[in-house]
Design an enzyme around this catalytic site. Structure first.
Site, PDB file in Angstrom:
ATOM      1  N   HIS A 263       0.847  -1.204   0.000  1.00 20.58           N
ATOM      2  CA  HIS A 263       0.000   0.000   0.000  1.00 20.58           C
ATOM      3  C   HIS A 263       0.870   1.237   0.000  1.00 20.58           C
ATOM      4  O   HIS A 263       1.914   1.307   0.655  1.00 20.58           O
ATOM      5  CB  HIS A 263      -1.014  -0.025   1.152  1.00 20.58           C
ATOM      6  CG  HIS A 263      -0.503   0.310   2.514  1.00 20.58           C
ATOM      7  ND1 HIS A 263      -0.383   1.616   2.967  1.00 20.58           N
ATOM      8  CD2 HIS A 263      -0.136  -0.474   3.551  1.00 20.58           C
ATOM      9  CE1 HIS A 263       0.039   1.609   4.216  1.00 20.58           C
ATOM     10  NE2 HIS A 263       0.208   0.356   4.601  1.00 20.58           N
ATOM     11  N   ASP A 275       5.620   2.847   7.267  1.00 20.39           N
ATOM     12  CA  ASP A 275       4.272   2.338   6.963  1.00 20.39           C
ATOM     13  C   ASP A 275       3.578   3.245   5.955  1.00 20.39           C
ATOM     14  O   ASP A 275       2.912   4.200   6.349  1.00 20.39           O
ATOM     15  CB  ASP A 275       3.457   2.265   8.254  1.00 20.39           C
ATOM     16  CG  ASP A 275       2.083   1.673   8.046  1.00 20.39           C
ATOM     17  OD1 ASP A 275       1.855   1.035   7.006  1.00 20.39           O
ATOM     18  OD2 ASP A 275       1.234   1.852   8.938  1.00 20.39           O
ATOM     19  N   GLU A 308      -5.478   2.001   1.781  1.00 20.34           N
ATOM     20  CA  GLU A 308      -5.325   0.860   2.685  1.00 20.34           C
ATOM     21  C   GLU A 308      -5.601   1.286   4.111  1.00 20.34           C
ATOM     22  O   GLU A 308      -6.247   0.554   4.881  1.00 20.34           O
ATOM     23  CB  GLU A 308      -3.910   0.278   2.566  1.00 20.34           C
ATOM     24  CG  GLU A 308      -3.685  -1.018   3.318  1.00 20.34           C
ATOM     25  CD  GLU A 308      -3.205  -0.844   4.753  1.00 20.34           C
ATOM     26  OE1 GLU A 308      -3.068  -1.861   5.458  1.00 20.34           O
ATOM     27  OE2 GLU A 308      -2.967   0.312   5.181  1.00 20.34           O
ATOM     28  N   GLU A 309      -5.105   2.467   4.463  1.00 22.95           N
ATOM     29  CA  GLU A 309      -5.264   2.932   5.841  1.00 22.95           C
ATOM     30  C   GLU A 309      -6.711   3.281   6.178  1.00 22.95           C
ATOM     31  O   GLU A 309      -7.041   3.513   7.340  1.00 22.95           O
ATOM     32  CB  GLU A 309      -4.356   4.137   6.098  1.00 22.95           C
ATOM     33  CG  GLU A 309      -2.870   3.866   5.946  1.00 22.95           C
ATOM     34  CD  GLU A 309      -2.297   2.974   7.044  1.00 22.95           C
ATOM     35  OE1 GLU A 309      -3.086   2.495   7.883  1.00 22.95           O
ATOM     36  OE2 GLU A 309      -1.084   2.749   7.053  1.00 22.95           O
ATOM     37  N   ASP A 337       4.163  -5.001   3.650  1.00 23.96           N
ATOM     38  CA  ASP A 337       3.611  -3.884   4.413  1.00 23.96           C
ATOM     39  C   ASP A 337       4.432  -3.708   5.683  1.00 23.96           C
ATOM     40  O   ASP A 337       4.304  -4.491   6.626  1.00 23.96           O
ATOM     41  CB  ASP A 337       2.140  -4.186   4.751  1.00 23.96           C
ATOM     42  CG  ASP A 337       1.425  -3.009   5.401  1.00 23.96           C
ATOM     43  OD1 ASP A 337       2.072  -1.992   5.673  1.00 23.96           O
ATOM     44  OD2 ASP A 337       0.210  -3.120   5.629  1.00 23.96           O
ATOM     45  N   HIS A 437       1.894   4.787  12.817  1.00 25.78           N
ATOM     46  CA  HIS A 437       0.750   5.680  12.616  1.00 25.78           C
ATOM     47  C   HIS A 437       0.929   7.022  13.327  1.00 25.78           C
ATOM     48  O   HIS A 437      -0.031   7.601  13.844  1.00 25.78           O
ATOM     49  CB  HIS A 437      -0.550   5.002  13.074  1.00 25.78           C
ATOM     50  CG  HIS A 437      -1.087   4.025  12.089  1.00 25.78           C
ATOM     51  ND1 HIS A 437      -2.334   3.457  12.178  1.00 25.78           N
ATOM     52  CD2 HIS A 437      -0.537   3.504  10.954  1.00 25.78           C
ATOM     53  CE1 HIS A 437      -2.542   2.629  11.166  1.00 25.78           C
ATOM     54  NE2 HIS A 437      -1.456   2.647  10.414  1.00 25.78           N
TER      55      HIS A 437
END
Length: 505
Positions: A263, A275, A308-309, A337, A437
């Site tokens: 992603h 990420d 994706e998130e 990922d 994140h």
């Protein structure tokens, strides 16, 4: 792990060198046996080449408000960068669009003692009624795995309460399920790093309203334990459009395609360099060094997924857009990922469910994919562990449609154990990625030794399956098919000769 297969034999160990704590150059000293193309590509895909793409993604984020999240200019620029590089290399490139609904907040607050704090509802969470839900605030005692065990909720009456749980140690889903089982009517998860807790998901439809608050607000709210708190989290849906990037080689059979994806989007609060800049950059460098016209039996299709998130949307919509015959054309799917977490683990998706944790085994062929990666790392002297198919990344829809899948993962918010630190280095009791994140997921948030090792594995296994997928689905490589045809022709000729002799006799 499953038993040996033909591709596993191709990937057999040539040496056990390079201790797990060695430098990247030492770790690459071992030479796994395999197709010449796979060995050559693994050498060409260097950490320096991958890092150049990561620098590009960081600068794209910096120029676009610090984010590359879906529906932002930073994501659009990321798509243009990846697609442009691939087109320059001669790949067949498309950027298919997909529509999806987003949650637009109508209410996002937690109010206690007359003071309101921002509470952002998680994807897959139910909404509160208008006016919210009210109950006593109960604070789950904080440790490395706050709220991850039912026992964390013992000693307090959570019936009718709003549970406040610090992030870390397990999924948001697990925390909220434990709170629900204890009797809570809503959950607030507070961030464990600076900044708000936004654009996160429960993965599966939630039982009770669940939202995120910032680290600072969570710390303040913890001092209000026992006070009445009202949580009001509501939203409406609006439709948006986003792009994936799909690129395919111009060589190889198109009815037995090897597919590999990562992603491309980040979360809203940061540039997402681990990420998932790490997976995206490693995959891009693999494609560019492979080239658009490699000598392969099976076409290789690369994908960079959008949104994706926001719930694995880009990959899900892509797979669902394919007809059954088009899905049959995909021999297998490889997913990358987060492959450079700063406190890295070396996880391989558990295709055969040999770990016996969580989800069952993947579709037939997934065990063989797991072993292909495992054999590569054994040859490099790097121990690995299985990682459950939790449904938290883009392999999900492929597995749901019966397509075998596998891939690599270096860990997210989970905490590294003492045994893992002894095996891989790093720090026990700390998350694999403390900036998961978060705003600090930048160029400084990478383990480049792990990045180099994983990039080599990505290149090697992807190219090896480009040569042959026989162990996964029984489709042999070209030279084997030619040998079978030659043997069949020889047998037919011998039978004809026997018949001729009989006729003469």
């Amino acid at each position: 792990m499953s038993g040996r297969s033909k591709l596993a034999t191709v990937l057999a160990i040539s040496a056990l060198v390079a201790a797990p704590t060695a430098t990247a150059s030492a770790a690459s000293a071992a030479e796994p046996e395999g197709p010449a193309l796979a060995k050559k590509l693994a050498k060409k895909v260097t950490v320096e080449g991958v890092n150049r793409h990561l620098i590009a993604l960081q600068r794209i984020g910096d120029r676009n408000g610090g984010t590359r999240a879906a529906l932002t200019p930073g994501y659009d620029a990321s798509v243009d960068y990846v697609a442009g590089k691939l087109r320059d290399e001669g790949f067949i490139v498309s950027t298919p669009t997909f529509d999806f609904d987003i949650q637009v907040a109508d209410a996002k607050l937690a109010r206690v003692d007359g003071v309101s704090y921002e509470a952002l509802v998680m994807t897959a969470s139910p909404q509160t009624p208008v006016g919210g839900v009210t109950g006593p605030l109960r604070v789950v005692p904080e440790d490395a795995n706050t709220g991850c065990e039912a026992s964390d909720f013992a000693g307090q009456d959570f019936t009718g309460s709003v549970a406040l749980i610090r992030r870390g140690g397990c999924t948001f889903e697990q925390k909220h399920l434990n709170a629900f089982a204890a009797g809570a009517v809503a959950v607030l998860v507070s961030n464990n790093v600076a900044g708000p807790l936004s654009n996160v998901t429960l993965t599966n439809p939630g039982k009770i309203p669940t939202g995120g608050v910032s680290q600072a607000d969570g710390t303040t709210l913890a001092t209000k334990a026992g006070s009445a708190i009202t949580v009001d989290m509501r939203y409406h849906l609006e439709t948006r459009t986003q792009r994936n990037v799909i690129a395919q080689t111009r060589t190889g059979r198109t009815n037995n395609v090897v597919m590999a994806g990562s992603h491309l989007d980040s979360v809203e609060v940061g540039p997402g360099i681990n990420d998932n800049g790490s997976g995206s950059a490693a995959l891009l460098e693999t494609a560019l060094q492979l080239g658009s016209r490699p000598k392969i039996d099976n076409a290789i299709r690369f994908a960079w997924w959008g949104a994706e998130e926001r719930g694995l949307i880009g990959s899900r919509e892509y797979v669902r857009s394919l007809s059954f015959d088009q899905q049959l054309d995909i021999a297998l799917y490889l997913n990358f990922d987060m492959v450079a977490s700063p406190n890295a683990a070396y996880f391989i998706y558990d295709g055969d469910n040999s770990d016996g944790v969580g989800a069952p085994a993947g579709p037939y062929g997934s065990a063989q994919i797991e072993k292909a990666f495992a054999d590569y790392f054994v040859a490099k002297g790097v121990p690995t562990e299985g990682s459950d198919f939790t449904g938290r990344s883009d392999y999900g829809e492929f597995i749901a449609q019966g397509i075998p899948a596998g891939g690599l993962f270096t860990g997210a918010e989970g905490v590294k154990t003492a045994a893992q630190a002894a095996k891989w280095g790093g720090t026990a009791g700390v998350a694999y990625d403390p900036c998961y994140h978060s705003k600090c997921d930048n160029l400084g948030n990478l383990d480049r030794v792990a990045l180099g090792r994983n990039a080599g594995a990505i290149a090697f296994v992807t190219a090896a399956y480009g040569v042959s997928t026989e162990d996964v689905n029984g489709v042999p490589p070209r030279e084997d098919r030619a040998e079978v045809r030659s043997s069949a022709a020889l047998m037919k000729a011998e039978v004809h000769d026997d018949h001729s002799h009989d006729a003469v006799a």
